[in-house]
Enzyme design. Structure first.
Site, PDB file in Angstrom:
ATOM      1  N   SER A 328     -26.941 -19.808  -5.232  1.00  0.00           N
ATOM      2  CA  SER A 328     -28.363 -19.532  -4.995  1.00  0.00           C
ATOM      3  C   SER A 328     -28.998 -20.458  -3.981  1.00  0.00           C
ATOM      4  O   SER A 328     -30.090 -20.177  -3.480  1.00  0.00           O
ATOM      5  CB  SER A 328     -29.137 -19.626  -6.310  1.00  0.00           C
ATOM      6  OG  SER A 328     -28.604 -18.671  -7.197  1.00  0.00           O
ATOM      7  N   HIS A 371     -36.085  -9.452 -13.884  1.00  0.00           N
ATOM      8  CA  HIS A 371     -37.275 -10.262 -13.667  1.00  0.00           C
ATOM      9  C   HIS A 371     -38.534  -9.434 -13.492  1.00  0.00           C
ATOM     10  O   HIS A 371     -39.613  -9.976 -13.288  1.00  0.00           O
ATOM     11  CB  HIS A 371     -37.086 -11.123 -12.419  1.00  0.00           C
ATOM     12  CG  HIS A 371     -36.062 -12.198 -12.598  1.00  0.00           C
ATOM     13  ND1 HIS A 371     -34.726 -12.017 -12.298  1.00  0.00           N
ATOM     14  CD2 HIS A 371     -36.169 -13.459 -13.076  1.00  0.00           C
ATOM     15  CE1 HIS A 371     -34.071 -13.125 -12.552  1.00  0.00           C
ATOM     16  NE2 HIS A 371     -34.913 -14.021 -13.038  1.00  0.00           N
ATOM     17  N   CYS A 384     -34.119 -15.042  -8.795  1.00  0.00           N
ATOM     18  CA  CYS A 384     -33.773 -13.651  -9.021  1.00  0.00           C
ATOM     19  C   CYS A 384     -32.774 -13.197  -7.973  1.00  0.00           C
ATOM     20  O   CYS A 384     -32.961 -13.424  -6.779  1.00  0.00           O
ATOM     21  CB  CYS A 384     -35.028 -12.781  -8.931  1.00  0.00           C
ATOM     22  SG  CYS A 384     -34.642 -11.021  -8.946  1.00  0.00           S
TER      23      CYS A 384
END
Lengths: 649, 379
Positions: A328, A371, A384
């Site tokens: 991420s 989400h 997300c």
């Protein structure tokens, strides 16, 4: 029978004639000898004089002192220490070698096997060959030998220089180590410096020692000596001193480096602190580490085996050589690529149902429940995945890869450490060349969250963070100065990114660590001037199958160590006026927020305060735990400092 | 044959003989000996030990021996020539059977007080025998094939024994000295032409035989020849001697590096610097001037010898003197050719200069006979 007078006369005349002919022949030979003498001694004299000088005069090298290495504050990291050894020459020992050796071993402790070997060598080798009887002898022992010299004929103490790393394991991966020149080294180097032919001459093997070798080595001095036919030195004719190697100052701060190394502890991890402004590498740690001094003195097989067999690979500088899917932490790249392309605005939202279905295949978000509707800020704060899948499908892999390269991923940063890796920012061509397969859209989706083909080193992640924090193409700089000459900084030119996009992205990163819904909220800094902005990353090292998903994903802690996720965290601080960029990768450490973010926060505070940070900078509920941790690290560092002092004494 | 054969008007007797010695030759020999002492002192690094002093003692003994032999009438030496030859051949046989092996060759017999090299002895006794032979042989028969075959046999017998030792240098010396005496004695030149032609044939055969089953020389001898022909081929082993020797000689230059300043010899680059290669030290330290001076001394000795030979009406005396002179000549010529790289390294010492006992004693004894011939020549 009596010879007649006439007979005698003719014979005498013939004899005289023949004798004169013979004399003539002899005269001819003498003439040849004389001419040959003239040829050799008069006509060719100059050439032979030269040859005689070449025979007689031998040029010996005087090894220069190797340059020292300092940290940014001038603290010595690599230096030369005198090393004493005891040599013995049989010719000068006056007959009884063993008697002298017995006397010597009564004065100085010498292991029996070494004594035996020396005795055998002394008897075997040529009489004028110096044999090392004892190596790395203490100053006291050397003095004893010097005082008792009359009783020890043929024994001579000798002083050489040996490399010593007073900071031990802290800088093992950065500075590297030296070792004796090997045949392999000589083969590798074109036209090697004659110095390298000196037996047991030490050169840099890895790290800065190896990469800046030429500078550190210096220039050899020479002395001309007269030698006899068997190569024995008769006298010194003259000498020309060499030039000592250049001193190298690193950008690393030894105190911070020491702290980072201690904070990583025995985990298999790497962490980097960059100065955002200049690109200076303030700390570059990889753990576990090792003591480079072991190598200088000749490492034992057992010690070496222990290092190579360790699954945490202590010999590998993971900070530059370790390549990990950035997970991420890559989302800033995807986001910025999309923002710069003008495809989205930060306020645009994407609906996250927990997965993205693409031509029959499901790409999951880490949060199974989804989400809901997320914009840039929330997607980054909550990490997300589906938001970025969506962006990736809109902009394509080429734009993502190009942005990654602009931010310093997928390119080799030129710092003088060994095996600095370039990483991978995948493109269609890359996949075709490497795997002989065509790019599929699923690859783009994977790349958008730093999985799939994307690979980056901790150093690259720190550079990316610094570039995001400054908007300039900051490059890492490890060497501050060589022989006092300041090296160019890595400040870099502006990247030409839209400042408002960057500002939005930074605000999103701030949310990661400061908003209640941020993945790294637990690792926030509450001291307002030093608040940090960052991003967590948890990168998978395995594929999760559909079957596994249906059963319920196995918890990370239940997997064997080498199959657990890597924990990553990147951040810059202070958030409003960035001074440092930090990246932390903990191999198979689990989640980025749980494993990497706290480490990064501690490092950030340590770097910003320049010392142990006050507990007030931490959220209240963490303080007691942090206090215990600080005390523990203090004790550990103090203990290491003490062993260092002992080692030097 | 007796003393009466001479048409002698006057022969000195008793101590008066000393006055009739060929003093120029004696003094020349002494000078050469002194050059030897000087060089041995130098190669020992400025020390009488280990070479110069023993050499002086031996030279003194040899010089005394020369004078004693000179006092003995020449006809005595002629009468013992055959016996001396027989003894030396017998010793050559003995050395073959019981001799000590030195430098890969059987060369000497240890007599306890000295090492006797029968091959050194043979050089002189061969010359004595040949001189006596041609003194005895009527002049008309000199070139008769039968009377040529006999001296050829006399030459080849010791030569063969020396060759199997093996000592190529000495065997060549024997052949050349013997041939020289035969030549001066008046043997028809056609024989020599034939031998030279045959010699060329042998050389060709020697080279052709190499590596075949009938190889004529030992491998080390071939290697010496190779090295001689191209010293650079093997600069560190066999060629080393020649290369270093030439460097020493050449680096001496015109005036030399000075007494005891020869780097090549002082630093041991020269092999066998006190024996076979002593000339290189001289040439290095005293340069062309020194080397040419020694050569001149040697040449003067030969000239005086030839002079006394051709003025001596006694055939034995003349032939003996020529034979000795040629032997002496061959010694220094071969040695100098060798160290200057013009001949293969065959292990011939520089006469009266190289360190060594038997060669010097035998040479001085031979010069004693030459002096005897001079003292007792018909007047």
């Amino acid at each position: 029978m009596r010879r007649t007078a006439k007979d005698s006369q003719t014979s005498s005349r013939s004899l005289t004639r023949r004798a004169l002919m013979l004399g003539g022949a002899q005269a001819a030979v003498v003439a040849v000898l004389g001419m040959r003498m003239r040829y050799l001694q008069v006509e060719q004299a100059d050439q032979f004089k030269l040859l005689a000088e070449e025979n007689r005069i031998n040029i010996r090298l005087i090894p220069p002192a190797r340059g020292q290495i300092y940290d940014r504050n001038g603290v010595v990291i690599a230096k030369n220490v005198p090393s004493y050894r005891i040599n013995m020459v049989r010719e000068d020992a006056g007959g009884d070698v063993d008697l002298v050796l017995r006397r010597l071993s009564a004065l100085v402790p010498i292991p029996p096997d070494q004594l035996e070997r020396a005795s055998a060598d002394l008897k075997r080798l040529r009489g004028d060959t110096p044999v090392t009887v004892a190596d790395r002898v203490s100053w006291d022992d050397i003095s004893k030998v010097a005082v008792n010299a009359p009783a020890l004929p043929g024994v001579s103490p000798e002083v050489g220089l040996s490399r010593h790393y007073p900071r031990g394991a802290d800088f093992a991966h950065v500075v590297g180590r030296v070792g004796p020149v090997s045949d392999y080294d000589l083969e590798r180097i074109e036209d090697p410096d004659p110095l390298l032919r000196i037996p047991r001459f030490q050169i840099g093997k890895v790290g800065v020692e190896a990469e800046v070798e030429e500078m550190l080595r210096g220039k050899a001095g020479t002395k001309r000596v007269e030698v006899n036919a068997s190569g024995r030195v008769m006298r010194e004719l003259d000498r020309r001193e060499g030039k000592a190697g250049a001193n190298v100052q690193l950008t690393v701060d030894h105190r911070l480096q020491d702290y980072v190394q201690a904070r990583l502890g025995e985990q298999s991890a790497a962490a980097i602190v960059l100065d955002c402004d200049s690109g200076d590498v303030l700390a570059i740690a990889s753990s576990p580490s090792y003591d480079p001094n072991l190598f200088v003195n000749g490492i034992s097989v057992a010690d070496y085996r222990a290092l190579t067999d360790n699954p945490y690979r202590p010999l590998v500088p993971k900070s530059v050589q370790g390549l990990y899917p950035p997970g991420s932490t890559f989302k800033m790249v995807t986001a910025l690529a999309a923002l710069e392309a003008g495809i989205i605005t930060p306020e645009d939202t994407v609906y996250c149902p927990g997965h993205l279905e693409l031509s029959g295949r499901k790409f999951h978000c880490w949060k199974r429940a989804g989400h809901g509707s997320v914009d840039l800020m929330n997607s980054l704060a909550e990490s997300c995945d589906v938001y970025y899948y969506d962006l990736a499908l809109k902009i394509g892999i080429d734009a993502i890869s190009a942005m990654a390269q602009r931010l310093g991923l997928g390119i080799r940063h030129n710092i003088p450490m060994s095996s600095v890796k370039a990483g991978v920012t995948p493109t269609r061509d890359y996949k075709r060349a490497r795997f002989a397969q065509d790019w599929v859209v699923g690859d783009t989706v994977n790349a958008s969250i730093g999985q799939g083909f994307v690979l980056a080193s901790p150093l690259q992640l720190a550079v990316m963070t610094a570039r995001l924090a400054t908007g300039r193409s900051v490059s890492p700089r490890l060497v501050k100065s060589i022989d006092g000459v300041e090296q160019p900084t890595g400040r870099g030119e502006p990247l030409g990114l839209d400042p408002s996009n960057l500002a939005k992205l930074r605000r999103a990163m701030f949310a990661v660590t400061n908003n209640r819904n941020g993945t790294a909220y637990g690792s926030r800094i509450i001291e307002d001037t030093f608040r940090m902005a960052g991003k967590t990353g948890t990168s998978q090292v395995r594929n999760i199958t559909e079957a596994e998903r249906r059963r319920g994903v196995t918890r990370n802690e239940d997997l064997p160590w080498e199959r657990r996720d890597h924990a990553l965290f990147v951040n810059f601080a202070p958030a409003d006026a960035p001074r440092i960029a930090v990246s932390v990768v903990i191999e198979h450490g689990g989640g980025g927020s749980a494993a990497a973010a706290p480490v990064a926060r501690d490092i950030t505070l340590q770097a910003l305060y320049g010392d142990t940070p006050p507990l007030a900078a931490y959220p209240e509920k963490d303080r007691s735990r942090i206090k215990a941790q600080q005390e523990r690290l203090q004790r550990e560092r103090q203990a290491r400092e003490d062993t260092r002092d002992r080692g030097r004494a | 044959m007796s003393y009466l054969e001479y048409t002698v008007k006057y022969v000195p007797t008793g101590p008066r003989k000393i006055l009739y010695l060929n003093w120029p030759i004696a003094l020349l020999l002494l000078s050469v000996g002194c050059v030897g002492f000087l060089m041995l002192y130098s190669v020992a690094g400025g020390s009488l030990q280990p070479w110069a002093e023993p050499q002086m003692k031996r030279f003194a003994a040899g010089f005394a021996l020369m004078l004693i032999i000179a006092m003995v009438p020449i006809w005595f030496w002629r009468n013992v020539a055959a016996l001396a030859y027989a003894v030396s051949v017998a010793l050559l046989f003995a050395v073959e059977l019981f001799g000590e092996v030195g430098m890969g060759a059987q060369r000497w017999i240890d007599l306890g007080f000295m090492r006797l090299q029968p091959s050194e002895l043979a050089k002189i006794t061969l010359v004595m025998l040949l001189a006596a032979y041609y003194d005895w042989l009527p002049i008309k028969k000199v070139s008769h094939p039968l009377w040529v075959a006999l001296p050829v046999f006399f030459i080849l017998l010791p030569t063969a024994l020396v060759v199997i030792q093996p000592d190529l240098g000495t065997s060549l010396l024997l052949v050349f000295a013997g041939a020289a005496v035969m030549f001066v004695a008046g043997v028809h030149w056609a024989y020599f032409a034939a031998v030279i032609a045959a010699g060329i044939g042998v050389v060709v055969a020697v080279f052709k035989s190499r590596g075949t089953s009938w190889q004529l020389l030992k491998d080390y001898q071939y290697r010496r020849i190779d090295t001689f022909l191209d010293p650079s081929q093997d600069p560190l082993n066999a060629g080393y001697h020649i290369t270093q020797s030439k460097i020493a000689l050449g680096s001496g230059g015109w005036g030399g590096k000075g007494f005891m300043q020869g780097t090549q010899s002082r630093l041991n680059f020269l092999p066998e610097k006190h024996t076979d290669f002593i000339f290189t030290t001289l040439a290095e330290e005293f340069g062309f001037i020194g080397a040419a001076s020694l050569l001149t001394l040697y040449a003067l000795i030969i000239i005086f010898c030839i002079n006394t030979a051709i003025t001596n009406k006694d055939r034995f005396s003349a032939l003996l003197t020529i034979g000795i002179a040629v032997t002496f000549f061959l010694f220094f010529a071969v040695n100098m050719l060798m160290v200057m790289g013009l001949a293969p390294v065959v292990g011939v010492p520089l006469p009266l200069v190289s360190y060594g006992g038997s060669a010097m004693l035998v040479l001085l004894a031979a010069f004693g006979m030459m002096q005897s011939a001079h003292v007792h020549k018909p007047r």
